[in-house]
Design a protein around this motif. Structure first.
Motif, PDB file in Angstrom:
ATOM      1  N   UNK A 263      -3.201   8.573  -6.395  1.00 48.61           N
ATOM      2  CA  UNK A 263      -4.836   8.898  -6.752  1.00 48.61           C
ATOM      3  C   UNK A 263      -5.115  10.404  -6.765  1.00 48.61           C
ATOM      4  N   UNK A 264      -3.851  11.432  -6.320  1.00 51.32           N
ATOM      5  CA  UNK A 264      -4.280  12.722  -6.304  1.00 51.32           C
ATOM      6  C   UNK A 264      -5.005  13.577  -7.519  1.00 51.32           C
ATOM      7  N   UNK A 265      -4.668  13.021  -8.740  1.00 51.10           N
ATOM      8  CA  UNK A 265      -5.189  13.883  -9.668  1.00 51.10           C
ATOM      9  C   UNK A 265      -6.704  13.565  -9.822  1.00 51.10           C
TER      10      UNK A 265
ATOM     11  N   UNK B  28      -3.205  13.297   1.640  1.00 55.71           N
ATOM     12  CA  UNK B  28      -2.762  12.855   3.079  1.00 55.71           C
ATOM     13  C   UNK B  28      -2.708  11.499   3.420  1.00 55.71           C
ATOM     14  N   UNK B  29      -3.809  10.605   2.748  1.00 59.53           N
ATOM     15  CA  UNK B  29      -3.971   9.510   3.028  1.00 59.53           C
ATOM     16  C   UNK B  29      -2.846   8.725   2.576  1.00 59.53           C
ATOM     17  N   UNK B  30      -2.392   9.109   1.154  1.00 57.71           N
ATOM     18  CA  UNK B  30      -1.126   8.606   0.599  1.00 57.71           C
ATOM     19  C   UNK B  30      -0.084   8.777   1.473  1.00 57.71           C
ATOM     20  N   UNK B  31      -0.101  10.193   1.947  1.00 57.43           N
ATOM     21  CA  UNK B  31       1.170  10.351   2.635  1.00 57.43           C
ATOM     22  C   UNK B  31       1.318   9.393   3.922  1.00 57.43           C
ATOM     23  N   UNK B  32       0.315   9.164   4.668  1.00 53.47           N
ATOM     24  CA  UNK B  32      -0.042   8.274   5.755  1.00 53.47           C
ATOM     25  C   UNK B  32       0.649   7.101   5.290  1.00 53.47           C
ATOM     26  N   UNK B  33       0.102   6.635   4.116  1.00 52.46           N
ATOM     27  CA  UNK B  33       0.355   5.096   3.689  1.00 52.46           C
ATOM     28  C   UNK B  33       2.035   4.892   3.512  1.00 52.46           C
ATOM     29  N   UNK B  34       2.435   6.097   2.826  1.00 51.22           N
ATOM     30  CA  UNK B  34       3.966   6.035   2.529  1.00 51.22           C
ATOM     31  C   UNK B  34       4.548   6.149   3.913  1.00 51.22           C
ATOM     32  N   UNK B  35       4.056   6.825   4.975  1.00 47.52           N
ATOM     33  CA  UNK B  35       4.969   7.072   6.342  1.00 47.52           C
ATOM     34  C   UNK B  35       4.856   5.591   6.759  1.00 47.52           C
ATOM     35  N   UNK B  36       3.946   4.887   6.967  1.00 50.26           N
ATOM     36  CA  UNK B  36       3.722   3.628   7.581  1.00 50.26           C
ATOM     37  C   UNK B  36       4.141   2.552   6.802  1.00 50.26           C
ATOM     38  N   UNK B  37       4.132   2.440   5.607  1.00 48.58           N
ATOM     39  CA  UNK B  37       4.428   1.126   4.657  1.00 48.58           C
ATOM     40  C   UNK B  37       5.361   1.330   3.615  1.00 48.58           C
TER      41      UNK B  37
END
Lengths: 395, 174
Positions: free
Chosen positions: B105-107, B114-123
């Motif tokens: 959703x960054x565009x 960062x919220x997507x990075x966090x979601x990638x990191x944890x899920x």
């Protein structure tokens, strides 16, 4: 060591943090500088990540409150009460008016303690130490009130699902009145030291600015967003805890720079004092907790005497009570912005999924953009005025 | 704003994206719309720019894991807020665990980074088109995705935590 040739960069790399005193917490910024000017910054976070969301999936609801303490530890009561409100929303509990007013008083005290730390430390970072000393004395008085209400000072674990563990006693009211009177004097003095101080203004005006549009796109909330000129406040947009009963203003800035953030926080402290005063004057009579025996621990004396209380005590502690299946999002206006809780319940004793919306985590990503092209000393001041709390950042 | 009012405001959106909407739920605290993951970007762009809606604030973005569904799925939950209308909206999208990709959703929102990075990191959800999809809170050397349900909370070699009577299985197994 890797043998690959290092790409020659015309810039100097500077490690700011993770334990630099000016970062106010454990986080690192790798800054590329051209002379004194910052060209690029890469923040690294996660040094105090404690996996709260994972732990929360293994704990009954009431045991999650102490986890929320450790998010924004400068204003833990707001986090505690926000979590209780989320659970109450899921359970459909209606709290008595008195509980709402008590919560408002505690949350506004927490907001003051949060803002006064931020603003006085900003003073220290610009070279004015005395404001910090005056203000920290007042934080001590706030902590004494917490101590009287719940027994703890920093990580408060204040209140329970449904209300408070005990009513405010006489000392609390006395200390509150005394605080209202004394803090107004100290805050006036603090403002006279800073607001029109030539050195302070030179160091903060135009430093680390962000436009309203960019701030919204970056997910800013709270004082940092309001400094940029957007009047978004959860207390007014989606009132909780009877905030609609109180008369207060929302200060907004225009430039979104460090000075505006400082001024917005200062004004918010005045507004918080106003709210506390109104809540004290209008404090209704009634019970200090909602009638939810399935979730609210009965008084210890009753547990020793009555069978029913004993059963409820056992059930609450063991997490034997079914909760509704569903999902809720609830947010409160924290010290730094919208503190949200997204709770998914599958009916079990612990949440199926709990996500904390931590305002610092979301707006800290704008930091490189805000300091690009400025001096290192400005970067420190900007970081300080953003009030990034490491505990909230890393959850 | 009540859920009913929000539903009527969202009607044009629902008409336009009839094929991408999987389900609409109005029973929880806000309107919850589950969409097809292929239409994430058009949906958010529409919600962002449509004059009557202007959902221009991304409040929250997080992941969720349902291991017991067939096939097991990973989900992304977005919370949007329209500051002009003061409506909140929850959007969900799901993807099978075997193919954990969702458009980034960054565009549309800078805050999604960062919220997507966090979601990638944890899920372990891979956000396609993300400019810098690396771990954010955990260490870079980590190979697991710790918020997935199969990841144990505690060290599995511990033997002192067998408290079946307290609602947990040995070693906090699922």
């Amino acid at each position: 060591m890797n043998d690959q040739p290092v790409e020659k960069s015309p810039y100097v790399t500077l490690n700011l943090g993770p334990t630099h005193p000016a970062t106010h917490g454990v986080f690192q910024n790798i800054i590329h500088i051209d002379g004194e000017t910052i060209v690029d910054a890469v923040p690294t976070i996660g040094y105090i990540h404690r996996a709260f969301e994972k732990i929360a999936e293994h704990r009954p609801f009431y045991q999650i409150t102490p986890l929320t303490d450790r998010l924004n530890y400068c204003s833990s009561p707001i986090n505690n009460i926000g979590w209780h409100l989320t659970v109450e929303k899921l359970l459909g509990v209606k709290t008595p008016k008195k509980v709402d007013y008590m919560r408002v008083i505690i949350m506004e005290l927490a907001r003051i303690s949060d803002h006064l730390i931020c603003n006085s430390i900003l003073g220290v970072d610009t070279g004015a130490f005395s404001g910090f000393l005056y203000m920290f004395q007042q934080r001590e008085h706030i902590y004494e009130i917490y101590e009287e209400v719940c027994g703890a000072r920093l990580t408060t674990n204040i209140g329970r699902i449904g209300g408070f563990e005990r009513d405010f006693n006489e000392t609390v009211y006395l200390k509150l009145r005394k605080f209202l009177k004394e803090f107004a004097v100290v805050l006036t003095e603090f403002e006279s030291l800073f607001n029109r101080n030539r050195i302070f203004m030179d160091r903060t005006i135009g430093v680390g600015p962000i436009s309203a549009e960019r701030a919204l796109n970056y997910g800013f909330t709270g004082p940092n967003l309001r400094a940029a000129g957007v009047d978004y406040d959860v207390r007014v947009m989606s009132p909780y805890c009877s905030y609609e009963d109180f008369e207060f203003d929302i200060p907004v800035g225009t430039q979104g720079d460090t000075y505006d953030r400082f001024m917005v926080r200062n004004h918010e402290m005045w507004q918080s004092l106003r709210i506390i005063e109104q809540a004290l004057d209008k404090m209704p009579d009634g019970p200090f907790h909602a009638d939810v025996p399935e979730f609210y621990l009965p008084p210890k004396e009753d547990v020793k005497q009555y069978m029913e209380a004993l059963i409820y005590h056992f059930k609450v502690v063991m997490g034997e009570i079914p909760v509704p299946v569903g999902e809720v999002y609830h947010s409160v206006e924290g010290g730094n912005g919208e503190v949200g809780y997204y709770l998914v319940s599958d009916g079990g004793r612990s949440p199926f999924r709990l996500h904390f919306r931590r305002p610092s985590f979301i707006y800290y990503q704008a930091y490189p953009e805000m300091i690009k092209g400025s001096l290192i000393s400005d970067a420190i001041v900007t970081l300080s005025s953003l009030n990034v709390i490491a505990g909230e950042l890393d959850a | 704003m009540t859920t009913a009012e929000a539903t009527s405001l969202l009607q044009p959106f629902q008409d336009q994206f009839r094929t991408s909407i999987v389900s609409v739920d109005t029973s929880s605290d806000m309107v919850t719309i589950t969409i097809d993951k292929a239409s994430v970007i058009p949906v958010f762009k529409f919600l962002y720019s449509e004059a009557g809606l202007s959902f221009q604030f991304l409040t929250d973005l997080c992941g969720i894991h349902f291991p017991d569904q067939n096939p097991p799925v990973l989900g992304v939950v977005y919370h949007l807020h329209s500051l002009t209308r003061n409506i909140r909206l929850r959007i969900k999208t799901f993807t099978p665990v075997s193919e954990p990709t969702v458009p980034s959703l960054t565009p549309v929102f800078e805050s999604a980074n960062w919220m997507e990075r966090e979601t990638y990191d944890f899920f372990g959800i891979l956000f396609e088109g993300h400019p810098n999809l690396i771990r954010i809170l955990n260490m870079d050397e980590m190979t697991d995705f710790p918020m997935r349900k199969e990841f144990p909370l505690e060290d599995t070699t511990r033997s002192d935590k067998d408290d079946t009577f307290f609602g947990r299985k040995q070693n906090n197994a699922l």
